[in-house]
Design a protein around this motif. Sequence first.
Motif, short mmCIF file in Angstrom:
data_model
loop_
_atom_site.label_atom_id
_atom_site.label_comp_id
_atom_site.label_asym_id
_atom_site.label_seq_id
_atom_site.Cartn_x
_atom_site.Cartn_y
_atom_site.Cartn_z
N GLN A 273 0.83 -1.21 0.00
CA GLN A 273 0.00 0.00 0.00
C GLN A 273 0.86 1.25 0.00
OE1 GLN A 273 -2.56 -0.56 3.39
NE2 GLN A 273 -4.05 -1.79 2.24
N GLN A 274 1.94 1.24 0.77
CA GLN A 274 2.86 2.38 0.79
C GLN A 274 3.50 2.58 -0.59
OE1 GLN A 274 5.57 1.40 3.99
NE2 GLN A 274 4.66 2.96 5.30
N ALA A 275 3.91 1.49 -1.20
CA ALA A 275 4.53 1.58 -2.53
C ALA A 275 3.53 2.12 -3.55
CB ALA A 275 5.06 0.21 -2.95
N GLN A 276 2.30 1.67 -3.50
CA GLN A 276 1.26 2.14 -4.42
C GLN A 276 0.99 3.63 -4.21
OE1 GLN A 276 -0.25 0.55 -6.95
NE2 GLN A 276 -1.44 2.36 -7.44
N ALA A 277 0.91 4.05 -2.95
CA ALA A 277 0.68 5.47 -2.66
C ALA A 277 1.82 6.32 -3.17
CB ALA A 277 0.48 5.67 -1.16
N MET A 278 3.05 5.86 -2.98
CA MET A 278 4.21 6.61 -3.48
C MET A 278 4.21 6.68 -5.00
SD MET A 278 7.34 5.59 -0.96
CE MET A 278 8.47 6.61 -1.89
N GLN A 279 3.84 5.60 -5.64
CA GLN A 279 3.78 5.58 -7.10
C GLN A 279 2.74 6.57 -7.60
OE1 GLN A 279 2.85 1.74 -8.81
NE2 GLN A 279 3.52 2.37 -10.84
N GLU A 280 1.60 6.64 -6.94
CA GLU A 280 0.56 7.59 -7.33
C GLU A 280 1.03 9.04 -7.12
OE1 GLU A 280 -2.84 6.34 -5.08
OE2 GLU A 280 -3.13 4.54 -6.30
N GLN A 281 1.73 9.29 -6.02
CA GLN A 281 2.26 10.63 -5.75
C GLN A 281 3.30 11.01 -6.80
OE1 GLN A 281 3.74 10.22 -1.78
NE2 GLN A 281 1.80 10.76 -0.82
N LEU A 282 4.15 10.07 -7.16
CA LEU A 282 5.17 10.32 -8.17
C LEU A 282 4.53 10.63 -9.52
CD1 LEU A 282 8.17 10.39 -8.90
CD2 LEU A 282 8.05 7.93 -9.31
N GLN A 283 3.52 9.87 -9.90
CA GLN A 283 2.83 10.10 -11.17
C GLN A 283 2.15 11.47 -11.17
OE1 GLN A 283 2.94 8.06 -13.99
NE2 GLN A 283 2.13 9.93 -14.88
N ALA A 284 1.53 11.84 -10.06
CA ALA A 284 0.88 13.16 -9.98
C ALA A 284 1.91 14.28 -10.11
CB ALA A 284 0.11 13.29 -8.66
N ALA A 285 3.07 14.11 -9.47
CA ALA A 285 4.13 15.12 -9.57
C ALA A 285 4.66 15.21 -10.99
CB ALA A 285 5.26 14.79 -8.60
N GLN A 286 4.83 14.08 -11.66
CA GLN A 286 5.30 14.08 -13.05
C GLN A 286 4.28 14.74 -13.97
OE1 GLN A 286 6.06 9.86 -13.41
NE2 GLN A 286 8.26 10.16 -13.15
N ASP A 287 3.00 14.48 -13.74
CA ASP A 287 1.95 15.11 -14.55
C ASP A 287 1.94 16.62 -14.36
OD1 ASP A 287 1.22 12.59 -15.45
OD2 ASP A 287 -0.53 12.43 -14.14
N ALA A 288 2.11 17.06 -13.12
CA ALA A 288 2.15 18.49 -12.84
C ALA A 288 3.35 19.15 -13.51
CB ALA A 288 2.18 18.74 -11.33
N LEU A 289 4.49 18.48 -13.52
CA LEU A 289 5.67 19.02 -14.19
C LEU A 289 5.45 19.12 -15.69
CD1 LEU A 289 8.59 17.24 -12.31
CD2 LEU A 289 8.09 19.70 -12.34
N ALA A 290 4.81 18.12 -16.28
CA ALA A 290 4.56 18.15 -17.72
C ALA A 290 3.65 19.30 -18.10
CB ALA A 290 3.97 16.81 -18.17
N ASP A 291 2.77 19.72 -17.17
CA ASP A 291 1.83 20.81 -17.45
C ASP A 291 2.41 22.19 -17.12
OD1 ASP A 291 -0.06 18.97 -18.29
OD2 ASP A 291 -1.08 18.90 -16.35
N ALA A 292 3.48 22.22 -16.34
CA ALA A 292 4.08 23.50 -15.93
C ALA A 292 4.76 24.17 -17.12
CB ALA A 292 5.09 23.28 -14.82
N VAL A 293 4.73 25.49 -17.16
CA VAL A 293 5.44 26.26 -18.20
C VAL A 293 6.39 27.22 -17.50
CG1 VAL A 293 5.21 27.86 -20.12
CG2 VAL A 293 3.48 26.08 -19.80
N LEU A 294 7.67 27.11 -17.85
CA LEU A 294 8.70 27.97 -17.27
C LEU A 294 9.39 28.73 -18.39
CD1 LEU A 294 9.54 24.90 -15.35
CD2 LEU A 294 9.15 26.99 -14.09
N GLU A 295 9.82 29.94 -18.09
CA GLU A 295 10.42 30.78 -19.12
C GLU A 295 11.83 31.20 -18.75
OE1 GLU A 295 7.94 34.21 -19.78
OE2 GLU A 295 6.46 33.05 -20.90
N GLY A 296 12.61 31.40 -19.79
CA GLY A 296 13.92 32.01 -19.66
C GLY A 296 13.99 33.10 -20.71
N SER A 297 14.66 34.20 -20.40
CA SER A 297 14.75 35.27 -21.39
C SER A 297 16.11 35.93 -21.32
CB SER A 297 13.65 36.30 -21.19
OG SER A 297 13.79 36.95 -19.96
N VAL A 298 16.47 36.58 -22.44
CA VAL A 298 17.73 37.29 -22.54
C VAL A 298 17.45 38.69 -23.05
CG1 VAL A 298 19.96 37.39 -23.72
CG2 VAL A 298 19.05 35.19 -22.95
N ALA A 299 17.77 39.66 -22.23
CA ALA A 299 17.70 41.08 -22.61
C ALA A 299 16.35 41.49 -23.20
CB ALA A 299 18.83 41.41 -23.58
N GLY A 300 15.32 40.80 -22.84
CA GLY A 300 14.00 41.13 -23.38
C GLY A 300 13.86 40.88 -24.87
#
Length: 117
Positions: free
Chosen positions: A22-49
């Motif tokens: 049960q602990q392993a399953q819960a951790m796997q679900e948490q890991l998948q949720a974190a990976q999904d959130a990362l895939a949806d995140a948008v981060l930016e980098g810029s140079v001198a505008g």
Amino acid sequence: MTQNPFDALGGAGGLDMNALLQQAQAMQEQLQAAQDALADAVLEGSVAGAVTVRVNGTGELLGIDVTPGTVDGDDAESLAELGDMIVAAYREAKGKADDAAAQALGPLAGGGLPGLG
């Protein structure tokens, strides 16, 4: 009379395998949720505008914006500078993605199973 050393681990000769699974399953679900959130995140980098690069939380390139008038398309040196700015902006965005991934996945990826370390 001798004490069974495994009694302290849950009795009956060992670990409670159902609880462990049960602990392993819960951790796997948490890991998948974190990976999904990362895939949806948008981060930016810029140079001198002049150049902005967007990546998702896994570092996948999503887009590049170049401010009009930043480069002269007929000038090789100007185009080379544009390439350098794109690389620098990507590195900044990728660094932010790496930081976000470390923060989101760090506790899940490196900690092992609770109670076993």
